[in-house]
Design a protein around this motif. Structure first.
Motif, PDB file in Angstrom:
ATOM      1  N   LEU A 199      41.895  46.843  26.859  1.00  0.00           N
ATOM      2  CA  LEU A 199      42.155  45.404  26.683  1.00  0.00           C
ATOM      3  C   LEU A 199      40.860  44.662  26.368  1.00  0.00           C
ATOM      4  CD1 LEU A 199      44.639  44.978  29.664  1.00  0.00           C
ATOM      5  CD2 LEU A 199      45.218  44.738  27.238  1.00  0.00           C
ATOM      6  N   HIS A 200      39.801  45.052  27.049  1.00  0.00           N
ATOM      7  CA  HIS A 200      38.492  44.449  26.809  1.00  0.00           C
ATOM      8  C   HIS A 200      38.032  44.759  25.378  1.00  0.00           C
ATOM      9  CE1 HIS A 200      33.916  44.619  27.759  1.00  0.00           C
ATOM     10  NE2 HIS A 200      34.237  43.415  27.327  1.00  0.00           N
ATOM     11  N   ALA A 201      38.212  46.026  24.963  1.00  0.00           N
ATOM     12  CA  ALA A 201      37.795  46.432  23.608  1.00  0.00           C
ATOM     13  C   ALA A 201      38.600  45.694  22.533  1.00  0.00           C
ATOM     14  CB  ALA A 201      37.958  47.943  23.447  1.00  0.00           C
ATOM     15  N   SER A 202      39.841  45.316  22.880  1.00  0.00           N
ATOM     16  CA  SER A 202      40.645  44.602  21.893  1.00  0.00           C
ATOM     17  C   SER A 202      40.297  43.113  21.848  1.00  0.00           C
ATOM     18  CB  SER A 202      42.138  44.795  22.177  1.00  0.00           C
ATOM     19  OG  SER A 202      42.496  44.043  23.313  1.00  0.00           O
ATOM     20  N   GLY A 203      39.336  42.682  22.669  1.00  0.00           N
ATOM     21  CA  GLY A 203      38.810  41.328  22.553  1.00  0.00           C
ATOM     22  C   GLY A 203      39.222  40.359  23.654  1.00  0.00           C
ATOM     23  N   LEU A 204      40.007  40.854  24.610  1.00  0.00           N
ATOM     24  CA  LEU A 204      40.449  39.981  25.703  1.00  0.00           C
ATOM     25  C   LEU A 204      39.281  39.725  26.670  1.00  0.00           C
ATOM     26  CD1 LEU A 204      43.195  38.762  26.700  1.00  0.00           C
ATOM     27  CD2 LEU A 204      43.481  40.817  28.076  1.00  0.00           C
ATOM     28  N   ALA A 205      39.119  38.465  27.071  1.00  0.00           N
ATOM     29  CA  ALA A 205      38.122  38.160  28.102  1.00  0.00           C
ATOM     30  C   ALA A 205      38.722  38.543  29.452  1.00  0.00           C
ATOM     31  CB  ALA A 205      37.776  36.680  28.082  1.00  0.00           C
ATOM     32  N   ILE A 206      37.891  39.063  30.348  1.00  0.00           N
ATOM     33  CA  ILE A 206      38.404  39.542  31.640  1.00  0.00           C
ATOM     34  C   ILE A 206      37.481  39.097  32.773  1.00  0.00           C
ATOM     35  CG2 ILE A 206      38.989  41.604  33.014  1.00  0.00           C
ATOM     36  CD1 ILE A 206      39.757  42.992  30.365  1.00  0.00           C
ATOM     37  N   LEU A 207      38.100  38.579  33.822  1.00  0.00           N
ATOM     38  CA  LEU A 207      37.376  38.263  35.059  1.00  0.00           C
ATOM     39  C   LEU A 207      37.942  39.209  36.108  1.00  0.00           C
ATOM     40  CD1 LEU A 207      35.426  36.384  36.605  1.00  0.00           C
ATOM     41  CD2 LEU A 207      37.346  34.841  36.999  1.00  0.00           C
ATOM     42  N   LEU A 208      37.107  40.126  36.572  1.00  0.00           N
ATOM     43  CA  LEU A 208      37.572  41.228  37.403  1.00  0.00           C
ATOM     44  C   LEU A 208      36.861  41.259  38.748  1.00  0.00           C
ATOM     45  CD1 LEU A 208      38.925  44.153  37.667  1.00  0.00           C
ATOM     46  CD2 LEU A 208      36.863  45.019  36.590  1.00  0.00           C
ATOM     47  N   VAL A 209      37.644  41.175  39.829  1.00  0.00           N
ATOM     48  CA  VAL A 209      37.061  41.407  41.150  1.00  0.00           C
ATOM     49  C   VAL A 209      37.121  42.904  41.402  1.00  0.00           C
ATOM     50  CG1 VAL A 209      37.427  41.160  43.637  1.00  0.00           C
ATOM     51  CG2 VAL A 209      37.574  39.161  42.155  1.00  0.00           C
ATOM     52  N   GLU A 210      35.972  43.491  41.680  1.00  0.00           N
ATOM     53  CA  GLU A 210      35.923  44.943  41.856  1.00  0.00           C
ATOM     54  C   GLU A 210      34.830  45.277  42.857  1.00  0.00           C
ATOM     55  OE1 GLU A 210      37.911  47.608  40.546  1.00  0.00           O
ATOM     56  OE2 GLU A 210      36.698  48.368  42.203  1.00  0.00           O
ATOM     57  N   GLN A 211      35.203  46.040  43.876  1.00  0.00           N
ATOM     58  CA  GLN A 211      34.197  46.381  44.893  1.00  0.00           C
ATOM     59  C   GLN A 211      33.449  47.659  44.577  1.00  0.00           C
ATOM     60  OE1 GLN A 211      34.485  45.839  49.027  1.00  0.00           O
ATOM     61  NE2 GLN A 211      36.408  44.736  48.932  1.00  0.00           N
ATOM     62  N   TYR A 212      34.039  48.514  43.703  1.00  0.00           N
ATOM     63  CA  TYR A 212      33.377  49.783  43.436  1.00  0.00           C
ATOM     64  C   TYR A 212      32.302  49.646  42.365  1.00  0.00           C
ATOM     65  CZ  TYR A 212      37.072  51.822  46.199  1.00  0.00           C
ATOM     66  OH  TYR A 212      37.907  52.113  47.232  1.00  0.00           O
ATOM     67  N   LEU A 213      31.087  49.906  42.761  1.00  0.00           N
ATOM     68  CA  LEU A 213      29.944  49.765  41.869  1.00  0.00           C
ATOM     69  C   LEU A 213      30.086  50.648  40.626  1.00  0.00           C
ATOM     70  CD1 LEU A 213      27.176  48.516  41.420  1.00  0.00           C
ATOM     71  CD2 LEU A 213      26.182  50.313  42.821  1.00  0.00           C
ATOM     72  N   GLU A 214      30.547  51.881  40.831  1.00  0.00           N
ATOM     73  CA  GLU A 214      30.700  52.837  39.721  1.00  0.00           C
ATOM     74  C   GLU A 214      31.587  52.274  38.616  1.00  0.00           C
ATOM     75  OE1 GLU A 214      29.661  56.301  39.519  1.00  0.00           O
ATOM     76  OE2 GLU A 214      28.212  55.304  40.851  1.00  0.00           O
ATOM     77  N   LEU A 215      32.714  51.741  39.037  1.00  0.00           N
ATOM     78  CA  LEU A 215      33.679  51.211  38.087  1.00  0.00           C
ATOM     79  C   LEU A 215      33.115  49.964  37.390  1.00  0.00           C
ATOM     80  CD1 LEU A 215      36.899  52.175  38.027  1.00  0.00           C
ATOM     81  CD2 LEU A 215      37.148  49.752  38.442  1.00  0.00           C
ATOM     82  N   ALA A 216      32.477  49.113  38.161  1.00  0.00           N
ATOM     83  CA  ALA A 216      31.882  47.897  37.599  1.00  0.00           C
ATOM     84  C   ALA A 216      30.818  48.270  36.568  1.00  0.00           C
ATOM     85  CB  ALA A 216      31.281  47.051  38.713  1.00  0.00           C
ATOM     86  N   LEU A 217      30.041  49.301  36.882  1.00  0.00           N
ATOM     87  CA  LEU A 217      28.986  49.751  35.955  1.00  0.00           C
ATOM     88  C   LEU A 217      29.569  50.208  34.624  1.00  0.00           C
ATOM     89  CD1 LEU A 217      26.478  51.781  38.136  1.00  0.00           C
ATOM     90  CD2 LEU A 217      25.930  49.917  36.570  1.00  0.00           C
TER      91      LEU A 217
END
Ligand SMILES: Nc1ncnc2c1ncn2[C@@H]1O[C@H](COP(=O)(O)OP(=O)(O)OP(=O)(O)O)[C@@H](O)[C@H]1O
Ligand SMILES: [Mg+2]
Length: 230
Positions: free
Chosen positions: A178-196
């Motif tokens: 979804l991000h690659a298709s151009g959608l802006a995303i606001l994501l709450v995420e606690q896992y550093l790996e995934l956020a990275l």
């Protein structure tokens, strides 16, 4: 695209957010991080108008939306997936998507098909009641429901929380797509790996303040690790 300025929120006399400032640009994926109870969900609820701020403003695409109701923000393109994969458990997967489509008022059937393309695993489950889906499938349905509203920005609160690892990877892949298709995303995420792997930029909250913000690469900093460690 989304601009948050001096945002403050409280539950009764307990203040939870203090002067929060950040911006998400078109197409960007912004990660909101921080330990349990620092105010991440409160921030998203305030951005969406589920909770009213005690100070500050929220603007979306140049319009001040601070006083708009949640459904009015959804109509302007802010798609929200609250924490805890909310669905209508007694309705089937197809009905969950249909009800959301009807609520948007645009009745564009194609929006449902497009939402399903993001989560092909839901297609064989269309006739199943949402309450009988696994946690991961319910989360996919919750995101699909937000997609049916044709958002310009997707706002996700811990979409991988408490979900089995194989489904976490599918959800991650869908967010990435979804991000690659151009959608802006606001994501709450606690896992550093995934956020990275996913984020362009991040903010870290601590006791209701933004204590760190930057480009995703800066998440490697030792200082950041300390703010996220439990
Ligand atoms: N409805 C409420 N009434 C009173 N206090 C609340 C309410 N919801 C949250 N709080 C308090 O506000 C603070 C921030 O909570 P919030 O849910 O925003 O944190 P969070 O960062 O999303 O936590 P988590 O990682 O566990 O989801 C916490 O101290 C919490 O106890
Ligand atoms: Mg939360």
């Amino acid at each position: 695209m989304l601009k948050v300025e001096g945002l403050e929120a409280a539950y009764g006399r307990a203040r939870v957010l203090f002067g929060i400032d950040f911006e998400v640009e078109a197409g960007q994926l912004m990660c909101v991080m921080g330990r349990n109870g620092v105010g991440k969900t409160t921030l998203l609820n305030t951005v969406m108008g589920v909770l009213h701020p005690t100070a500050g403003t929220v603007s979306f695409e140049g319009e001040d939306v601070t006083r708009l109701k949640t459904h009015e923000r959804v109509r302007r393109g802010m798609g929200y997936v609250p924490q805890g994969h909310e669905t209508f458990p007694q309705l089937t997967v197809a009905e969950n998507l249909q009800v959301t489509l009807e609520a948007t008022g645009h009745r564009d059937k194609q929006a449902v098909d497009e939402a399903l393309t993001a989560f092909p695993r839901l297609e064989p489950l269309l006739k199943r009641k949402a309450g009988f889906l696994s946690g991961g499938q319910q989360q996919q349905l919750a995101i699909a429901r937000a997609l049916v509203t044709r958002p310009k920005m997707l706002i996700l609160d811990e979409p991988t929380e408490g979900i089995q690892p194989s489904i976490v990877l599918e959800i991650e892949a869908a967010i990435e797509h979804l991000h690659a298709s151009g959608l802006a995303i606001l994501l709450v995420e606690q896992y550093l790996e995934l956020a990275l792997r996913l984020a362009d930029r991040f903010i870290i909250l601590e006791a209701g303040h933004v204590v760190h913000a930057g480009e995703a690469e800066a998440l490697h900093d030792e200082q950041v690790g300390r703010l996220l460690a439990v």
